[in-house]
Design a protein around this motif. Structure first.
Motif, short mmCIF file in Angstrom:
data_model
loop_
_atom_site.label_atom_id
_atom_site.label_comp_id
_atom_site.label_asym_id
_atom_site.label_seq_id
_atom_site.Cartn_x
_atom_site.Cartn_y
_atom_site.Cartn_z
N LEU A 1 0.81 -1.21 0.00
CA LEU A 1 0.00 0.00 0.00
C LEU A 1 0.85 1.26 0.00
O LEU A 1 1.95 1.30 0.57
CB LEU A 1 -0.94 0.00 1.20
N LYS A 2 0.31 2.27 -0.65
CA LYS A 2 0.96 3.56 -0.78
C LYS A 2 0.07 4.64 -0.19
O LYS A 2 -1.15 4.47 -0.11
CB LYS A 2 1.21 3.88 -2.26
N PRO A 3 0.64 5.77 0.21
CA PRO A 3 -0.20 6.86 0.72
C PRO A 3 -1.29 7.28 -0.26
O PRO A 3 -2.37 7.70 0.18
CB PRO A 3 0.81 7.99 0.95
N GLU A 4 -1.05 7.15 -1.55
CA GLU A 4 -2.04 7.50 -2.55
C GLU A 4 -3.26 6.59 -2.52
O GLU A 4 -4.28 6.92 -3.14
CB GLU A 4 -1.42 7.45 -3.96
N ASP A 5 -3.17 5.47 -1.84
CA ASP A 5 -4.31 4.56 -1.70
C ASP A 5 -5.27 4.99 -0.61
O ASP A 5 -6.33 4.37 -0.44
CB ASP A 5 -3.83 3.14 -1.42
N THR A 6 -4.92 6.01 0.13
CA THR A 6 -5.78 6.50 1.20
C THR A 6 -7.12 6.95 0.63
O THR A 6 -7.17 7.80 -0.27
CB THR A 6 -5.11 7.65 1.95
N ALA A 7 -8.20 6.38 1.14
CA ALA A 7 -9.53 6.68 0.62
C ALA A 7 -10.56 5.93 1.45
O ALA A 7 -10.22 5.06 2.25
CB ALA A 7 -9.65 6.25 -0.84
N VAL A 8 -11.81 6.27 1.23
CA VAL A 8 -12.90 5.45 1.71
C VAL A 8 -13.20 4.42 0.63
O VAL A 8 -13.41 4.77 -0.53
CB VAL A 8 -14.16 6.28 2.02
N TYR A 9 -13.22 3.17 1.01
CA TYR A 9 -13.45 2.07 0.07
C TYR A 9 -14.87 1.56 0.24
O TYR A 9 -15.32 1.29 1.36
CB TYR A 9 -12.45 0.95 0.30
N TYR A 10 -15.56 1.42 -0.89
CA TYR A 10 -16.95 0.99 -0.91
C TYR A 10 -17.09 -0.30 -1.70
O TYR A 10 -16.47 -0.47 -2.75
CB TYR A 10 -17.84 2.03 -1.58
N TRP B 1 -25.05 -0.42 -2.28
CA TRP B 1 -23.74 0.07 -1.86
C TRP B 1 -23.56 -0.09 -0.36
O TRP B 1 -24.51 0.07 0.41
CB TRP B 1 -23.57 1.54 -2.22
N GLY B 2 -22.34 -0.37 0.03
CA GLY B 2 -22.00 -0.37 1.44
C GLY B 2 -21.75 1.04 1.94
O GLY B 2 -21.74 2.01 1.18
N GLN B 3 -21.54 1.15 3.24
CA GLN B 3 -21.36 2.45 3.87
C GLN B 3 -19.93 2.98 3.71
O GLN B 3 -19.69 4.16 3.96
CB GLN B 3 -21.71 2.36 5.36
N GLY B 4 -19.02 2.13 3.32
CA GLY B 4 -17.63 2.51 3.15
C GLY B 4 -16.79 2.21 4.38
O GLY B 4 -17.28 2.23 5.51
N THR B 5 -15.53 1.92 4.14
CA THR B 5 -14.57 1.72 5.22
C THR B 5 -13.32 2.52 4.91
O THR B 5 -12.83 2.52 3.78
CB THR B 5 -14.27 0.22 5.42
N GLN B 6 -12.82 3.21 5.90
CA GLN B 6 -11.68 4.10 5.71
C GLN B 6 -10.37 3.32 5.68
O GLN B 6 -10.10 2.51 6.57
CB GLN B 6 -11.63 5.15 6.83
N VAL B 7 -9.57 3.60 4.67
CA VAL B 7 -8.21 3.08 4.58
C VAL B 7 -7.27 4.27 4.58
O VAL B 7 -7.38 5.16 3.73
CB VAL B 7 -8.00 2.23 3.31
N THR B 8 -6.35 4.29 5.52
CA THR B 8 -5.37 5.36 5.61
C THR B 8 -3.98 4.75 5.59
O THR B 8 -3.66 3.89 6.42
CB THR B 8 -5.56 6.18 6.89
N VAL B 9 -3.17 5.19 4.65
CA VAL B 9 -1.81 4.68 4.50
C VAL B 9 -0.85 5.81 4.84
O VAL B 9 -0.84 6.85 4.19
CB VAL B 9 -1.55 4.17 3.08
#
Length: 118
Positions: A82-91, A108-116
């Motif tokens: 994973l890279k910092p650019e992958d930081t996002a809410v994933y749905y 759609w799901g509610q989303g889950t936060q990914v922070t790199v």
């Protein structure tokens, strides 16, 4: 719409891995395509990967692998290196056909936060 619940997000250092899960409360789960999208701050939602009812996959990045377990009504997204650019809410999203277009998905799901972190 079908209820979708994502999990597995969190904070990870650059170079690390995460596996996201999305459980669907859907009848005939195996008949649907399941996709992952992400949305970074200030950006539009972006297609990431999709898996067909038969298990065929399409991933936009070699570091990512989408899969499904029909017995568990669950779709996964394995993310490595994973890279910092992958930081996002994933749905996660469910729809009748394989597509990269948001409009083709009906649930759609509610989303889950990914922070790199770097």
């Amino acid at each position: 719409q079908v209820q979708l619940v994502e999990s597995g997000g969190g904070l990870v250092q650059a170079g690390g891995s995460l596996r996201l899960s999305c459980a669907a409360a859907a009848r005939a789960f195996s008949n649907y395509a399941l996709a992952w999208f992400r949305q970074a701050p200030g950006k539009e939602r972006e297609f990431v990967a999709v898996v067909s009812p038969s298990g065929g996959t399409y991933d936009t990045d070699a570091r990512f692998t989408v899969s499904r377990d029909n017995a568990k009504n669950t779709v996964y997204l394995q993310m490595n290196s994973l890279k910092p650019e992958d930081t996002a809410v994933y749905y996660c999203a469910l729809g009748p056909i394989v597509s990269r277009e948001e409009s083709q998905y009906t649930s759609w799901g509610q989303g889950t936060q990914v922070t790199v972190s770097s």
